[in-house]
Motif scaffolding. Structure first.
Motif, PDB file in Angstrom:
ATOM      1  N   LEU A 142       0.693  -1.127   0.060  1.00 29.37           N
ATOM      2  CA  LEU A 142       0.451   0.175  -0.218  1.00 29.37           C
ATOM      3  C   LEU A 142       1.416   1.255   0.074  1.00 29.37           C
ATOM      4  O   LEU A 142       0.205   2.492  -0.222  1.00 29.37           O
ATOM      5  CB  LEU A 142      -0.835   0.259   1.185  1.00 29.37           C
ATOM      6  CG  LEU A 142      -2.236  -0.480   1.111  1.00 29.37           C
ATOM      7  CD1 LEU A 142      -2.842  -0.959   2.424  1.00 29.37           C
ATOM      8  CD2 LEU A 142      -2.617  -1.171  -0.152  1.00 29.37           C
TER       9      LEU A 142
ATOM     10  N   ASP B 158      -4.658   3.748   5.819  1.00 28.89           N
ATOM     11  CA  ASP B 158      -4.533   2.910   5.651  1.00 28.89           C
ATOM     12  C   ASP B 158      -6.350   2.209   6.499  1.00 28.89           C
ATOM     13  O   ASP B 158      -6.771   0.707   7.106  1.00 28.89           O
ATOM     14  CB  ASP B 158      -3.946   1.812   5.224  1.00 28.89           C
ATOM     15  CG  ASP B 158      -3.292   1.128   6.401  1.00 28.89           C
ATOM     16  OD1 ASP B 158      -3.006   1.594   7.415  1.00 28.89           O
ATOM     17  OD2 ASP B 158      -2.903   0.006   5.691  1.00 28.89           O
TER      18      ASP B 158
ATOM     19  N   ILE C  40      -6.893   4.403   2.405  1.00 31.28           N
ATOM     20  CA  ILE C  40      -6.486   4.033   1.434  1.00 31.28           C
ATOM     21  C   ILE C  40      -7.369   2.822   1.555  1.00 31.28           C
ATOM     22  O   ILE C  40      -6.995   1.496   2.422  1.00 31.28           O
ATOM     23  CB  ILE C  40      -4.873   3.889   1.859  1.00 31.28           C
ATOM     24  CG1 ILE C  40      -4.569   5.367   1.322  1.00 31.28           C
ATOM     25  CG2 ILE C  40      -4.338   3.500   0.746  1.00 31.28           C
ATOM     26  CD1 ILE C  40      -3.289   5.364   1.534  1.00 31.28           C
ATOM     27  N   THR C  41      -8.423   2.010   0.558  1.00 30.97           N
ATOM     28  CA  THR C  41      -8.979   1.023   0.848  1.00 30.97           C
ATOM     29  C   THR C  41      -9.915   1.266   1.937  1.00 30.97           C
ATOM     30  O   THR C  41     -10.031   2.216   2.653  1.00 30.97           O
ATOM     31  CB  THR C  41      -8.045   0.051   1.638  1.00 30.97           C
ATOM     32  OG1 THR C  41      -7.422  -0.367   1.832  1.00 30.97           O
ATOM     33  CG2 THR C  41      -6.658  -0.879   0.176  1.00 30.97           C
TER      34      THR C  41
END
Length: 543
Positions: free
Chosen positions: A362, A466, A501-502
């Protein structure tokens, strides 16, 4: 009682105006008159008066001749946009203000920390004009056409009413036509975007006119400015090779800049005292002899009558913008378009960012997003980089500065800032902790941007993470949001843009953080979305 008053000896107040009188060449008669009325005062109340540059000499001249009783005024010269910024916090705000357009009082009252009260409008007027070399002034039918001139030098309408006058005039001629108003903004857009590449304030006044004389082009100014410039560049005193300038207005006329007297002291008791002082000053400005002084300096009277003895442009058609909200909305659009990007990017570097997705971690995907995102923006964009994880920084801090904020085209050690921004993996190494201190880092970055605030830019923080904040000793979500709301300064706004992030990111918390500062929150549901969302975050100008 005003806190700026001074007990005897009161000759110090008189001495100030005596010095002004001497500097202006008014002689012993005026200086003696000043002593006469000041010497009878046991107490002299002093007030700070901020004045727009174009009218400062005239105001000082009037004050040097006026009997204002036991009230004196200390004049400072300041652009209206700068004074508006001071009024947002109240710190350093003047007691009284004479901006170059009455519209500034409306703009300032929306963000001021105290009341903003207009006492007299207008004190004097002058029409907006187009200035160019003699014989090179273009003939244009409207101000909308003037805004489309390829060599127009409009100035910064967020800082001076003179620069804003071209936009206001274009709006005045289209005020009843929503479609035409849209064309004003269309014509304005390339001017604003050109402004975003500047690294300093655009020239104005005599500096602008000197530039036009040497390099050509068309400037936005006022009749009074050009009268003053011509007087100082008369053939008998001008340097050899001096190029003469002239002014015109479009075929349909122009708008008048209306210099107004405004009370701006934020503290209630001081504001009341300053209001009384302003009324004394307003009475002086309303006298015929004071109006004659303004005319001597190239200004028209409050009604906008032509200057005497054939000076200036003569009689012109004057336009009026009756709906001020149209101008304010349009200038906000300019602000969004013209202000360059200045951002601090804070990237989560905790262990979870090493999660592999499709052959890349990531963190590597975020690095790729930064590379593709910064490549789409001009070198005038300013950006810095932090990374964060528990105990990643020095002295127990959870963040570490990788790069200070610099222009993307700045070169350091043989590499541009743009290239250095793409060094996340190298910056983090293998020392990142397990926990993600999102909240502490967000607050630290927000405060850093406030402390280094650039009024010519959209100042923002971009936080990419994330997961959720799991730092046990850090600030809570509720306290962070309350602190952001409390410390946000409407005169120096910093927006926080969050990027999850995600789907593992705490979308609800990130949205609340952004909302507290007027920013936007994004969630990259899939790793492939990170790059496009980073571009949107970098360009975000909400707030």
């Amino acid at each position: 009682m005003p806190d700026a008053r001074k007990r005897r000896p009161t000759r110090r107040a008189a001495a100030y105006l005596v010095v002004v009188a001497v500097l202006l060449g008014l002689g012993a008669g005026v200086a003696g008159a000043v002593r006469s009325w000041q010497d009878r005062c046991e107490v002299v109340d002093r007030y700070a008066l901020a004045v727009a540059p174009g009218i400062a000499d005239a105001v000082t001249d009037v004050l040097a001749r006026a009997d204002t009783g036991c009230t004196s005024f200390t004049v400072s010269v300041a652009e209206p946009g700068d004074v508006t910024g001071l009024l947002g916090t109240g710190e350093g705000a003047p007691d009284l203000w004479i901006p170059d357009s009455g519209s500034w009082a409306t703009r300032a009252s929306a963000i001021a920390s105290g009341p903003v009260q207009t006492i007299l409008t207008p004190i004097a007027t002058t029409p907006a004009v187009l200035v160019a070399r003699v014989g090179q002034v273009p003939e244009v039918a409207t101000w909308r056409a003037a805004l489309a001139l390829p060599n127009l030098r409009p100035g910064n309408p967020l800082r001076t009413g003179i620069a804003a006058s071209a936009i206001r005039a274009a709006l005045a001629e289209t005020e009843d036509d929503a479609v035409a108003i849209g064309t004003v903004r269309t014509a304005m857009a390339p001017l604003a975007q050109r402004e975003s590449d500047r690294v300093d304030e655009p020239p104005a006044g005599s500096v602008l006119f000197d530039l036009i004389a040497s390099d050509g082009g068309v400037g936005v100014g006022t009749e009074q400015q050009l009268q003053e410039y011509i007087a100082s560049h008369a053939p008998e005193t001008a340097a050899p090779g001096t190029v003469a300038l002239e002014a015109v207005v479009p075929d349909n006329g122009s708008i008048l800049l209306d210099y107004s007297l405004v009370v701006t002291s934020p503290e209630p008791d001081r504001h009341r005292a300053a209001t009384a002082a302003a009324r004394v000053l307003a009475d002086v400005f309303a006298t015929q002899w004071a109006r004659d002084v303004f005319v001597e300096h190239g200004f028209r009277d409050p009604a906008g009558h032509a200057l005497p003895d054939g000076a200036g442009l003569g009689e012109i058609t004057t336009m009026t913008l009756t709906d001020e909200s149209i101008a304010q909305e349009t200038l906000r659009a300019w602000a969004v378009l013209a202000l360059p990007i200045r951002t601090l990017v804070a990237v989560d570097a905790s262990a979870s960012m090493n999660t592999s997705v499709g052959g890349s971690t990531l963190l590597q995907l975020t690095e790729q997003a930064a590379r593709s995102g910064t490549a789409m923006f001009p070198g005038s964009v300013q950006a810095g980089l932090w990374v964060f994880a528990d105990d990643l920084g020095e002295n127990g801090q959870d963040h570490r500065e990788v790069l200070p904020i610099r222009r993307l085209d700045a070169t350091v050690g043989g590499h541009t800032q743009r290239e250095l921004m793409n060094s996340l993996s190298t910056a983090v190494g293998s020392t990142a902790g397990d926990r993600s201190a999102v909240y502490d880092t967000t607050l630290a970055a927000f405060r850093q941007m406030q402390a280094t605030y650039d009024p010519r830019a959209i100042n923002s923080v971009i936080v990419l993470t994330d997961g959720e904040d799991d730092e046990p000793d850090g600030i809570s979500e509720e306290d962070l949001i309350a602190t952001l709301e409390r410390e946000q300064n409407p005169a120096r706004p910093v927006i926080v843009v969050t990027v999850g992030i995600t789907a593992g990111a705490d979308a609800e918390a990130l949205a609340a953080i952004s909302h507290a500062t007027g920013g936007t929150s994004y969630i990259a549901q899939e790793p492939g979305d990170i790059s496009a969302i980073f571009v949107s975050a970098l360009a975000d100008r909400a707030g």
